[in-house]
Design a protein around this motif. Structure first.
Motif, PDB file in Angstrom:
ATOM      1  N   ASP A 291      -1.321  15.925 -16.256  1.00 47.91           N
ATOM      2  CA  ASP A 291      -0.293  15.905 -15.231  1.00 47.91           C
ATOM      3  C   ASP A 291      -0.665  16.863 -14.107  1.00 47.91           C
ATOM      4  O   ASP A 291      -1.276  17.918 -14.343  1.00 47.91           O
ATOM      5  N   ARG A 292      -0.306  16.507 -12.912  1.00 50.14           N
ATOM      6  CA  ARG A 292      -0.692  17.318 -11.742  1.00 50.14           C
ATOM      7  C   ARG A 292      -0.112  18.723 -11.804  1.00 50.14           C
ATOM      8  O   ARG A 292      -0.628  19.653 -11.181  1.00 50.14           O
ATOM      9  N   LYS A 293       1.000  18.903 -12.546  1.00 46.86           N
ATOM     10  CA  LYS A 293       1.637  20.228 -12.633  1.00 46.86           C
ATOM     11  C   LYS A 293       1.218  21.001 -13.890  1.00 46.86           C
ATOM     12  O   LYS A 293       1.670  22.120 -14.110  1.00 46.86           O
TER      13      LYS A 293
ATOM     14  N   LYS B 102      -1.007  23.142 -16.667  1.00 46.14           N
ATOM     15  CA  LYS B 102      -1.928  24.271 -16.548  1.00 46.14           C
ATOM     16  C   LYS B 102      -3.365  23.764 -16.615  1.00 46.14           C
ATOM     17  O   LYS B 102      -3.656  22.716 -17.202  1.00 46.14           O
TER      18      LYS B 102
ATOM     19  N   GLU C  45       4.585   9.763  -6.245  1.00 44.62           N
ATOM     20  CA  GLU C  45       3.710  10.932  -6.042  1.00 44.62           C
ATOM     21  C   GLU C  45       2.277  10.514  -5.751  1.00 44.62           C
ATOM     22  O   GLU C  45       1.590  11.132  -4.925  1.00 44.62           O
TER      23      GLU C  45
ATOM     24  N   THR D  86      13.356  15.277 -10.577  1.00 42.12           N
ATOM     25  CA  THR D  86      12.616  16.479 -10.167  1.00 42.12           C
ATOM     26  C   THR D  86      13.502  17.578  -9.609  1.00 42.12           C
ATOM     27  O   THR D  86      13.052  18.717  -9.459  1.00 42.12           O
TER      28      THR D  86
ATOM     29  N   LYS E 200       6.045  19.002   0.323  1.00 41.36           N
ATOM     30  CA  LYS E 200       5.298  19.833  -0.623  1.00 41.36           C
ATOM     31  C   LYS E 200       3.826  19.441  -0.648  1.00 41.36           C
ATOM     32  O   LYS E 200       2.933  20.297  -0.645  1.00 41.36           O
ATOM     33  N   GLN E 201       3.541  18.127  -0.654  1.00 42.58           N
ATOM     34  CA  GLN E 201       2.149  17.668  -0.676  1.00 42.58           C
ATOM     35  C   GLN E 201       1.423  18.055   0.610  1.00 42.58           C
ATOM     36  O   GLN E 201       0.259  18.471   0.582  1.00 42.58           O
TER      37      GLN E 201
END
Length: 288
Positions: free
Chosen positions: A116-118, A120, A190, A225, A235-236
Motif C-alpha cells: 500500500d502506498r501508505k 511503512k 488514487e 479516508t 495531497k498528491q
C-alpha cells in the motif's frame, strides 16, 4: 545530492530481454547498476531482502539504515537511492504491476498491505522466518536464470506465493484483508490521481473517469479516508512538488510548469497554503 534531471528507471535497466521481472543477488549491485546509487524513480516495484549489508537506502524523505536482516519495499514513482556495500548478501526482486496482473485479478496486488502506498517501507526479518522465504527466492532465481518453457507463468506463480509470505510477516495477525467495493473505488481514484494530477486537478474530472458523480466520489472519500476528494488531489500535488524540490535543482518556475500550474505565483500560493512554507523555504530546510 540534487540533480538537474530526475531519471525514471524501467526494468530493461537490468535485462533488455525480460522487461517485466528481474531477480538477482545484492552482491556487487552498484558495480553492475551504478544508476541506482543516485536519486531516481522506478516504474516498477522493488523488494530488497537483506541478509547482511552496510549502507543506507533513501525512499522519498525516509532513510533506512542497513544493519539487521530486513525487507525493504520501494514502490513505483517513489524517488529513491540505494547505497549498499559490494559484499552485501541478500536478493533484489523487481516486477511491474502489469506482470503480476496478467495472471491475477487487477485488485489482488493492491490487497497486500505492505504494498500500500501508505505502508511503512521496511520491516525486520527474523532468522526463524527465513527458511520458506529463502526457498522461494531460490526457486524464482533459478527459473529466471534457466528461462525454460512457460518461465513467465512459473515465475508469476512463485511471485504470488512470495508476496503472500511477506504479507504474513508484515501482518502476522491475519492474511490479506478483503477490500470492499468502496475501498476499491477509492484505490482506483488514487491511481488516477497519480497518473493525471498534472492535467486534472478537479474532482469532477476523476468522477467522470470513474463513472460516478462528483458528490458520490466526495462522499466515498470522506467515509473511507476522512478527507475530501479535493484533499487527496492536493495531497498528491504537494507530495510530488516536495519530491522535485528535494531531489532536483529545477527552478520554482520550472516546477510550477511541470506540475501544470498556469503561473508560478499560483503555485507558490498553493504550496504555502498546504504546507505553511514557500517552496524556497521547504527546499532550503530539506537540503540544509
Amino acid at each position: 545530492m540534487q540533480t538537474g534531471i530526475l531519471p525514471v528507471c524501467s526494468l530493461d535497466l537490468f535485462d533488455e530481454n525480460f522487461k517485466h521481472f528481474w531477480v538477482d543477488s545484492l552482491e556487487g549491485l552498484l558495480e553492475k547498476f551504478p544508476k541506482l546509487e543516485y536519486p531516481h524513480k522506478n516504474n516498477f516495484y522493488t523488494l530488497l531482502i537483506i541478509d547482511q549489508a552496510q549502507g543506507e537506502i533513501e525512499i522519498d524523505n525516509e532513510k533506512v539504515t542497513l544493519i539487521d536482516a530486513k525487507i525493504i519495499i520501494i514502490k513505483p514513482r517513489c524517488i529513491n537511492s540505494i547505497k549498499i556495500n559490494n559484499k552485501a548478501s541478500g536478493k533484489m526482486i523487481c516486477f511491474s504491476e502489469d506482470f503480476f496482473s496478467l495472471r491475477y485479478n487487477n485488485n489482488i496486488l493492491s490487497q497486500f498491505a505492505f504494498l500500500d502506498r501508505k505502508a511503512k517501507t521496511s520491516f525486520r526479518l527474523a532468522e526463524i522466518q527465513r527458511q520458506k522465504i529463502d526457498i522461494l527466492l531460490q526457486l524464482m532465481q533459478e527459473e529466471y536464470r534457466l528461462q525454460k518453457n512457460e518461465t513467465t507463468k512459473v515465475i508469476r506463480s512463485y511471485l504470488n506465493i512470495f508476496l503472500f509470505e511477506l504479507e504474513r510477516l508484515y501482518s502476522p495477525m491475519g492474511i490479506v484483508k478483503n477490500r470492499n467495493i468502496k475501498q476499491d473505488k477509492i484505490q482506483q481514484f488514487e491511481k488516477l490521481i497519480e497518473s493525471h494530477f498534472v492535467t486534472q486537478k478537479m474532482p469532477s474530472s476523476y468522477a467522470e473517469m470513474l463513472n460516478i458523480s462528483a458528490n458520490y466520489l466526495n462522499k466515498l472519500c470522506k467515509e473511507e479516508t476522512g478527507q475530501t476528494a479535493g484533499d487527496l488531489i492536493r495531497k498528491q500535488i504537494i507530495i510530488e512538488a516536495q519530491r522535485i524540490l528535494h531531489f532536483t535543482n529545477y527552478s520554482i518556475n520550472e516546477i510550477a510548469d511541470k506540475l501544470g500550474f498556469e503561473n508560478v505565483s499560483y503555485f507558490v500560493t498553493f504550496f504555502k497554503k498546504q504546507t505553511n512554507k514557500t517552496p524556497e523555504q521547504f527546499r532550503k530546510e530539506e537540503n540544509h
